[in-house]
Structure formats: C-alpha cells, structure tokens
Design an enzyme around this catalytic site. Structure first.
Site, PDB file in Angstrom:
ATOM      1  CE1 TYR A 149      -3.823  -2.201  -0.079  1.00  0.00           C
ATOM      2  CE2 TYR A 149      -3.071  -3.257   1.757  1.00  0.00           C
ATOM      3  CZ  TYR A 149      -3.726  -3.375   0.706  1.00  0.00           C
ATOM      4  OH  TYR A 149      -4.821  -4.145   0.463  1.00  0.00           O
ATOM      5  CB  ALA A 388     -24.731 -28.999   3.895  1.00  0.00           C
ATOM      6  CB  ALA A 626     -16.445 -25.970   1.670  1.00  0.00           C
TER       7      ALA A 626
END
Length: 652
Positions: A149, A388, A626
């Site tokens: 940066y 899940a 996922a």
C-alpha cells in the site's frame, strides 16, 4: 487480533454488525483488536465499503465498535490506511495517487505521481485520522505501511522512481513513512500507542532488500513507534503468503529477523508476528523461541471467535480451526460482499444467528451405536455428515433440538475427508475433528456406517437431507473399461493409480486430485483437461494462481478447449484446441467432470409425505462449494429449529 477488512464498515445499520463482530472476539479472549483499514481520505480507500475515518458518516460505526469492545473488556486499535496505487478509480471517481506513476497489476491502473502538495496533504490526513481515532476512544492506532500500500510504495525502489527529497535512495525513500509517523505522534501525543505495520518481506523481485526493510524498522522505532507489526508480501507478489499451501508459521523467521535488527540497534520496542499462525500452541512456540514479542492472528478469529478462551481452557479439541482457504474472507474482502468464514458461517452475521455454545464438559470421543429403533416425534434427523449436514446438526442442537445425524460412510466429513489428503489441505481434517468433538457434547447422536431409507425416518418431526453429490456421469465410449475410475476411487487409493494419468475434467476437484497424485509420485505423467472454461474454475482468486503454479512446477499438463472422442486402453482420444487429433496417454483415466445431486432420499421422502428440507449439494450441485454448503446448514438449521419451537427464524 490482526487487521481484517470486513465490508461491514459502511453497512447501513449504524455499525451494529461491526460492533457485534468485534465484541464477540473481545469476549473470546482477543485483548487487542486491530480494525480493518480506515482510509484517511477518499482517494486512499481500498473500495466503497471502507470506513473513512476523517468523514462524519463513519463516526457512528467506529464509535459503536469502540464501545462494544470496551464493554467486553478488550482494547481496539484503528488501522490508518491509504491504498495508493492499489486504489480503484471507480470507487469515488478519483484518480489513484502514488509516489510515482507505476502501473499496478492489482488495481489495473496507472496512478498519478504525487506532487509536494499532495504529499503534505496525505501526511496531514494520516495525522487527522489518528487524532480522530483518539477522540473516538480508540486505544491505539496502527499505520498501514506494508502489503504494497501507499507507504510501502514510497519505500520500494520499484514504485518510488523519484529523485527528490522523497526518493532516489533508500534513506530518502524512508522519509515518507517517518514523516507520517512523526505527524501521527504529534497529533495523538506521547502517551497514545502507535503501531506501524511495516513490511518484513515484499516478495517482489527488485523491491526493497531485507537490509533496507530492517533499516526502516530501526528508523521507525528510533522515531518513536510503540510496536512494529511485521507484514509479508504484496498483492502483486508471485510468492504465496497466506494460502493453505503455505506451511504454518512459515513467516515467523521474518519477524525474528526484524526483531533481531531492532534489538541489535539497542531498542526494546515489541515486534508483532503475523501470517499463517492459526493456533494458540503455535503462537506460544513462536513467543518461547523469541521469534516475536506478540503474535497477531486474523483469520483464526473469523473461524473461532473464542479461540483464545477455548485454548486457555485446555479444550483444543473444540477449537474451530482456520483452514486457510480464503474463500469467504480474503476473496470477498476485495469486493463488496460481507466477509465471513467457510467453517464458521456466522462470522460477520453475529446479530442474525445465535452462537453455538461450547459443551459444558469435554465431549466424548465415542460414537453412538446405531439405534435399535427411531425415537418419537420432536426430533430431527440429519442425513449426511458432510459440511452442510454437520453445520445443520450443530445449529439445530444449539437451539435445543434433539438431533440424530446419519452418515452412510464409516466417518463424518464428506468431501472434507478427500480434501484433507491434498497437499496443503491437512487443516480440512481439523474441521472434522472439531465436529467430532462438538456434536456429541451438544447431544447429537452420530450414527456412521448406516444407510437410511425414507421408511426409517417416518417418526421424525423433520428431516434435513444433506446427502451430498455423486460424480457426474460422463457419456463417452470406453467409460466401462477397467482402467477408468471416478475421482472418489482415485482419492481413496492414489497408490493404485498408474504412472500415466489422464483426468477428464479440470475443476477444483480435478486440480486437487492432480496435486495429490503428483506429490505421491513425482514421476507420474499427469494431464488434466476440459472442454471449455479455465483450469481450476471455481477455486477462489487468491488461491487459484498459487495452486496452478504448484501444478506447473510438478509438471502437470493442462489442456482446455478439447473435444473428447473416446477412451481406449491407451488413454483418451481427443481433438485438441488447435483442431488436431491427439491421444492423451493414460494407464489410469479418471472421471472428474463435475458433480450431480444425490437425490434418491429426497425423492423418497417427498413420495412418503415426510417433512424435509434439502440442503448442500443434494439441493443443487451447480457451482457447489463448501462455503455454500456450510451456509446452507446454518440457514436450514436455524429455520427448522424455529419451525419446531415456534420461534421467529433469523433467516429462512
């Protein structure tokens, strides 16, 4: 807790979500939290979701975050940020500025070289931001001078081509960060802590040498900085820094080098290490060795806001470990979507979903035996113990629902069991370890090695179907030959795969499999191919390039634009992208051309009229990953629990 941009900083909620995110981490044991970057002016913002510390519109959210962390007993430091040539003109319609007009591959722009007035104004903006941070009640500020940066750009000979007071040699290139530090110190006074996140290694050819970066660190300490936080790499670097394939603790040696330079110059300012430290024991080892004085972890606090508290209690088996995937965190942070975590989908949504409590006592490692009969109404059956199903079971149990989790395989984890075998992905098995210990402690009955039929589930109030996916059928002559296997078989027995390997398909699973097979036998000749699209399509942008570089280094051949003709005893006959016929040799041909939902159980439940919800790959295999699977589990678990308890659902 190290700095992470969350894309919550300018959400139109008065800072409520941001405050709750930080509050939970402070309650979980993070004593000092460093915020995501707060831009000191608009041209320095990394995107439109960045806080603007010197503008009134950001005050409510920042103030609320400070109050929340203080209420939780923690401390909050504001990171003062300017992107320089990593800014985007589209954000506010402002041309990015930098020490010199050097094209940025990250933001795809050629910035404007700063004149003296712009330099002085930017220094003043850093000072004003620091002053504002103290007024708002922050406990410290961190000046972002790493990761490529603006301040890092002034230090580097690659991006600072000036030959004036601000560049031309290493000493003059250091002038800008020292000027910013002195202005910030003057703005906040001698008793307010100021940290600088300085680069320990740019990892870009031709940039600052280690000696130059060490000299800068010493100069910063000499100019009055209270601590140095050592950053690693630029966004344009071709060296992986935070990806899962980077070994744990890999960059600690860089922090140690900076610390030794500071100590060698006679200073005692603490040095903070960061990057690829994802557990408290590893941080303890680093401190014991003298690699650093403090350790900053960022993504591990996304995965588990209680990582410190849980580790201190000696319950490491219940820490939800960061797997370094970057899919819901780093990849999102470069856009506008709120940052979250693959293995902790609550992250960033703490106000929407209640936390999953830790079991009161250490969970038993013993799995329950298959039940002799199904218990009566009031229970939920979750079928499938992949991502899940695991998340759904935990969410339901946390809401007080009695849950039976059924898995046909001999162990829980689903495709995480496959992923955990891939080089650099061993931490995926840590997620399985977490749920193995969490679920029994929450009262979930885990039944593995058991295939259930719709008739077995008739006594449940609701069934959550998380039966996952099957390999997509490939319609091609020769798929019935003996040397043709699907990706599941190849993962299960990689040593049985031949020396020459042809993989049909080149998505994430095919790439992972090629990586596994290449490491297992470096002499293998491996080709992965697909009809259209990119190799590794679907892998997150911050990881895909690094994984493909690993494949190239391993000699894996990649083909796109192919037309398949047939599979023969010698391999796969194709027409290549140039229109020429070709035989891709294969002693083993592996089918990894996508996935399709495993719908048999859901269809049976529908016929029987049994209430059910279908989630994860069983619901939709297109674009499955996922992140979506865990999110489905959280949403479905919350909605079903609300349905059964007559409580309002946070999300349906």
């Amino acid at each position: 807790m190290g700095s992470m941009h969350l894309n919550l900083e300018r959400t139109d909620d008065g800072g409520a979500a941001l405050a709750q995110f930080y509050r939970e981490r402070a309650l979980g044991g993070a004593d000092l939290i460093i915020t995501g970057g707060a831009a000191v002016n608009r041209e320095g913002a990394g995107g439109r979701t960045y806080a603007l510390v010197n503008e009134p519109e950001s005050t409510p959210a920042l103030s609320r975050a400070v109050a929340a962390v203080h209420e939780a007993g923690g401390h909050l430091a504001l990171q003062l940020f300017h992107a320089g040539r990593y800014a985007f003109e589209a954000t506010f319609g402002l041309k990015p500025i930098a020490p010199s007009s050097v094209y940025s591959r990250f933001s795809r722009c050629e910035p404007e070289a700063m004149d003296e007035q712009q330099i002085q104004r930017t220094i003043a903006d850093f000072a004003a931001g620091a002053r504002r941070a103290r007024e708002l009640g922050f406990d410290a500020v961190e000046i972002m001078a790493s990761e490529g940066y603006l301040i890092n750009q002034f230090v580097s000979p690659l991006t600072n081509l000036r030959d004036d007071a601000w560049g031309g040699d290493a000493e003059r290139r250091r002038r800008f960060p020292l000027a910013v530090l002195r202005a910030v110190r003057d703005a906040v006074g001698p008793d307010f802590p100021v940290i600088v996140r300085t680069s320990g290694a740019d990892l870009v050819d031709g940039s600052s040498s280690d000696r130059e970066l060490d000299d800068l660190a010493v100069a910063l300490v000499g100019a009055g900085v209270d601590a140095l936080n050592v950053g690693i790499g630029w966004h344009e670097s071709s060296v992986p820094t935070v990806q899962a394939l980077v070994p744990h603790g890999h960059w600690l040696a860089v922090a140690r080098r900076v610390r030794e330079a500071v100590r060698g110059a006679g200073f005692e300012a603490p040095v903070i290490a960061s990057n690829r430290v994802n557990s408290i024991p590893l941080a303890d080892e680093a401190l014991a060795r003298g690699d650093a004085d403090l350790v900053a972890m960022a993504r591990p606090f996304l995965a588990d806001p209680r990582i410190v508290e849980t580790s201190r209690a000696g319950r490491l088996e219940l820490v939800n470990t960061c797997i370094g995937c970057n899919e819901a965190c780093l990849d999102r942070s470069f856009g506008d979507e709120p940052v979250s975590c693959l293995v902790n989908p609550r992250a960033g949504r703490e106000l929407e979903y209640p936390p999953i409590p830790l079991p009161a006592l250490p969970a038993s490692h013993e799995q329950a035996a298959p039940p002799a009969s199904i218990d009566g109404p009031g229970q939920v059956a979750v079928v499938g113990a992949g991502p899940a199903g695991l998340q759904a079971a935990a969410t339901l149990a946390a809401a007080g629902i009695r849950v039976d989790l059924f898995e046909a395989a001999g162990a829980i984890g689903g495709q995480f069991q496959l992923a955990g075998r891939v080089p650099g992905k061993a931490d995926f098995l840590e997620t399985i370890r977490y749920f193995e210990n969490l679920l029994p402690g929450l009262g979930v009955r885990v039944v593995t090695g058991t295939h259930v039929e719709p008739s077995d589930l008739a006594g449940y109030a609701h069934v959550v179907v998380a039966s996952g996916v099957l390999p997509r059928t490939v319609k091609l002559p020769g798929t019935d030959l003996g040397h043709v296997v699907d990706y599941r078989q190849a993962f299960a027995e990689p040593t049985a795969v031949g020396r020459r390997v042809a993989i049909i398909g080149a998505g994430g699973i095919a790439v992972d499999l090629a990586h596994l097979l290449a490491e297992a036998d470096p002499e293998r000749e491996i080709t992965i191919m697909r009809r259209n699209g990119r190799i590794g399509e679907g892998i997150g942008p911050s990881t895909r390039w690094a994984v493909l570089a690993e494949l190239r280094a391993a000699g894996v051949r990649t083909l796109t634009g192919v037309v398949y003709t047939r599979i023969t005893a010698d391999g796969v006959e194709i027409t290549n992208a140039e229109g020429a016929p070709e035989l891709v040799p294969g002693d083993t041909v592996i089918l990894a051309a996508g996935q399709e939902p495993h719908v048999t159980l859901a269809e049976g439940l529908a016929r029987e009229g049994i209430p059910h919800t279908v989630i994860g790959g069983a619901r939709d295999a297109s674009g499955l990953n996922a992140v979506r699977a865990f999110d489905d589990g959280l949403r479905a678990g919350t909605a079903v629990a609300a349905l059964l308890t007559d409580a309002p659902a946070a999300a349906r």
